[in-house]
Scaffold this motif. Structure first.
Motif, PDB file in Angstrom:
ATOM      1  N   MET A  43       0.810  -1.213   0.000  1.00  0.00           N
ATOM      2  CA  MET A  43       0.000   0.000   0.000  1.00  0.00           C
ATOM      3  C   MET A  43       0.848   1.269   0.000  1.00  0.00           C
ATOM      4  O   MET A  43       0.663   2.167  -0.838  1.00  0.00           O
ATOM      5  N   TYR A  44       1.813   1.365   0.913  1.00  0.00           N
ATOM      6  CA  TYR A  44       2.542   2.616   1.077  1.00  0.00           C
ATOM      7  C   TYR A  44       3.512   2.882  -0.072  1.00  0.00           C
ATOM      8  O   TYR A  44       3.752   4.036  -0.430  1.00  0.00           O
ATOM      9  N   LEU A  45       4.082   1.818  -0.670  1.00  0.00           N
ATOM     10  CA  LEU A  45       4.909   2.036  -1.856  1.00  0.00           C
ATOM     11  C   LEU A  45       4.072   2.591  -3.007  1.00  0.00           C
ATOM     12  O   LEU A  45       4.513   3.463  -3.760  1.00  0.00           O
ATOM     13  N   GLY A  46       2.840   2.089  -3.129  1.00  0.00           N
ATOM     14  CA  GLY A  46       1.952   2.629  -4.151  1.00  0.00           C
ATOM     15  C   GLY A  46       1.624   4.085  -3.906  1.00  0.00           C
ATOM     16  O   GLY A  46       1.577   4.892  -4.842  1.00  0.00           O
ATOM     17  N   LEU A  47       1.394   4.461  -2.659  1.00  0.00           N
ATOM     18  CA  LEU A  47       1.111   5.857  -2.345  1.00  0.00           C
ATOM     19  C   LEU A  47       2.329   6.745  -2.597  1.00  0.00           C
ATOM     20  O   LEU A  47       2.197   7.897  -3.025  1.00  0.00           O
ATOM     21  N   LEU A  48       3.527   6.196  -2.350  1.00  0.00           N
ATOM     22  CA  LEU A  48       4.745   6.994  -2.515  1.00  0.00           C
ATOM     23  C   LEU A  48       4.995   7.363  -3.969  1.00  0.00           C
ATOM     24  O   LEU A  48       5.375   8.491  -4.282  1.00  0.00           O
ATOM     25  N   VAL A  49       4.774   6.430  -4.873  1.00  0.00           N
ATOM     26  CA  VAL A  49       5.163   6.658  -6.268  1.00  0.00           C
ATOM     27  C   VAL A  49       3.958   6.705  -7.211  1.00  0.00           C
ATOM     28  O   VAL A  49       4.127   6.580  -8.419  1.00  0.00           O
ATOM     29  N   PHE A  50       2.750   6.936  -6.685  1.00  0.00           N
ATOM     30  CA  PHE A  50       1.605   6.925  -7.591  1.00  0.00           C
ATOM     31  C   PHE A  50       1.696   8.002  -8.666  1.00  0.00           C
ATOM     32  O   PHE A  50       1.233   7.775  -9.796  1.00  0.00           O
ATOM     33  N   TRP A  52       4.389   8.878 -10.341  1.00  0.00           N
ATOM     34  CA  TRP A  52       5.261   8.312 -11.375  1.00  0.00           C
ATOM     35  C   TRP A  52       4.573   7.157 -12.103  1.00  0.00           C
ATOM     36  O   TRP A  52       4.715   7.009 -13.311  1.00  0.00           O
ATOM     37  N   ILE A  53       3.810   6.361 -11.371  1.00  0.00           N
ATOM     38  CA  ILE A  53       3.092   5.267 -12.019  1.00  0.00           C
ATOM     39  C   ILE A  53       2.067   5.818 -13.001  1.00  0.00           C
ATOM     40  O   ILE A  53       1.918   5.319 -14.124  1.00  0.00           O
ATOM     41  N   ILE A 275      12.795   3.698  -8.081  1.00  0.00           N
ATOM     42  CA  ILE A 275      11.856   3.296  -7.028  1.00  0.00           C
ATOM     43  C   ILE A 275      10.557   2.795  -7.641  1.00  0.00           C
ATOM     44  O   ILE A 275       9.955   1.822  -7.163  1.00  0.00           O
ATOM     45  N   THR A 276      10.112   3.451  -8.708  1.00  0.00           N
ATOM     46  CA  THR A 276       8.885   3.019  -9.381  1.00  0.00           C
ATOM     47  C   THR A 276       9.038   1.621  -9.958  1.00  0.00           C
ATOM     48  O   THR A 276       8.147   0.771  -9.818  1.00  0.00           O
ATOM     49  N   GLY A 277      10.170   1.364 -10.607  1.00  0.00           N
ATOM     50  CA  GLY A 277      10.407   0.032 -11.149  1.00  0.00           C
ATOM     51  C   GLY A 277      10.452  -1.024 -10.060  1.00  0.00           C
ATOM     52  O   GLY A 277       9.867  -2.102 -10.201  1.00  0.00           O
ATOM     53  N   ILE A 278      11.130  -0.711  -8.963  1.00  0.00           N
ATOM     54  CA  ILE A 278      11.200  -1.663  -7.844  1.00  0.00           C
ATOM     55  C   ILE A 278       9.810  -1.884  -7.255  1.00  0.00           C
ATOM     56  O   ILE A 278       9.438  -3.007  -6.882  1.00  0.00           O
TER      57      ILE A 278
END
Length: 333
Positions: A43-50, A52-53, A275-278
């Motif tokens: 969840m939090y990785l998605g919020l961090l880079v949304f 860029w995604i 970070i987005t790729g990871i």
């Protein structure tokens, strides 16, 4: 007659006994804690880079659909209409391939024959550019194998930023050119102990540039670039019109990669791209872990994963074969 235990677990004729902990409680606790970490990371990785995604996703779609966000008209022209209006007739790829092999055999001692199991095919299309009376431009793409065409009509270009008066000028700084760097470090490899290494050569097409700002006699501020390979100047008026369209800017951001030598916003951009790729990799793995946790959906999920892997293998291998067809990988920076 059996004696009933009291509330503390003791019978009337014996000492109290501590209740036994359920078997396997600790492994289940550790598993629950691990899955909690998985869900939080997902969840939090998605919020961090949304952002860029979203950017990579939208700009990736725009590469396949360049008409979105751009002011131009597109229409199809049938092969019959092209044939009636022009002298163009569709080409047979196999016939062209046979002529190529015949010409190759005529000027070579080797003898080549066509592989009948692989039919010839055209890759790409002819692109023909024209203009309109109002200052716009046209682009016609023709399918060589069937004669159909696509006509795109673009409106006149908006006002562009004025060309700098120094554009294309060459400034000779022999001591600050790639030729000077090459002369100074060309024998670096042998000195580093690399056996059999030849002299280093500057890349013929890739060279750094010097960026700086300067003002002219009228006080206008120019963003200037100086090509350290060719010694040519270029630039643009700071804050002038002629910025790329938003959709074009998205594409430029999408294709921006590599960490620059020095820091700055481009370095941070590259970091978030990593970070987005990871994150996408972790999303795939944590998604599998969360699916496996839901026992009722394991069978359906396993079928879906198997189908996904099979489809991806077929599509990726086929696309890779198409990309590398007839190409030899060349070394380079």
């Amino acid at each position: 007659m059996m004696l009933a235990p009291d509330r503390e677990g003791a019978t009337s004729d014996g000492p109290a006994r501590e209740p036994r902990a359920p078997q396997g409680r600790r492994p289940r606790q550790r598993y629950g804690a691990a899955m909690k970490v998985v869900r939080r990371a997902h969840m939090y990785l998605g919020l961090l880079v949304f952002p860029w995604i979203l950017l990579f996703g939208i700009s990736g779609v725009l590469f396949n659909h360049p008409q979105i966000g751009r002011d131009f008209e597109r229409r199809s022209i049938s092969a019959e209409q092209v044939s009636a209006l022009t002298a163009f007739r569709p080409w047979d790829p196999d016939a062209v391939a046979r002529k190529v092999v015949e010409q190759l055999n005529a000027g070579s001692a080797s003898r080549y024959t066509l592989d009948a199991s692989t039919p010839g095919a055209f890759s790409g299309w002819p692109e023909l550019i024209g203009s309109t009376s109002d200052g716009g431009r046209t682009m016609v793409l023709i399918r060589l194998d069937d004669g159909a065409a696509t006509l795109s009509t673009f409106p006149p270009e908006p006002a562009k930023a004025p060309d700098p008066p120094f554009a294309g000028a060459t400034v000779e700084l022999p001591e600050h050119r790639m030729a000077a760097v090459e002369a100074q470090v060309k024998h670096l490899l042998p000195k580093l102990g690399i056996d059999g290494a030849g002299p280093l050569r500057a890349h013929p097409k890739v060279s750094p540039e010097l960026r700086f700002r300067m003002r002219d006699a009228d006080g206008r501020l120019w963003n200037v670039t100086y090509d350290l390979g060719a010694g040519r100047l270029d630039g643009r008026l700071d804050g002038a019109a002629g910025q790329p369209l938003f959709v074009e800017l998205l594409g430029m951001l999408h294709k921006t990669h590599h960490f620059p030598v020095h820091g700055g916003m481009t370095w941070i951009w590259a970091l978030f791209a990593d970070i987005t790729g990871i994150t996408l990799v972790l999303w795939a793995l944590t998604g599998l872990a969360m699916w496996w946790q839901m026992k009722p959906s394991r069978v359906v999920g396993a079928i879906a994963v198997a189908v996904a892997i099979a489809v991806a293998a077929v599509v990726m291998s086929g696309t890779a074969s198409d990309i590398v067809f007839g190409k030899v990988e060349k070394g380079g920076a």
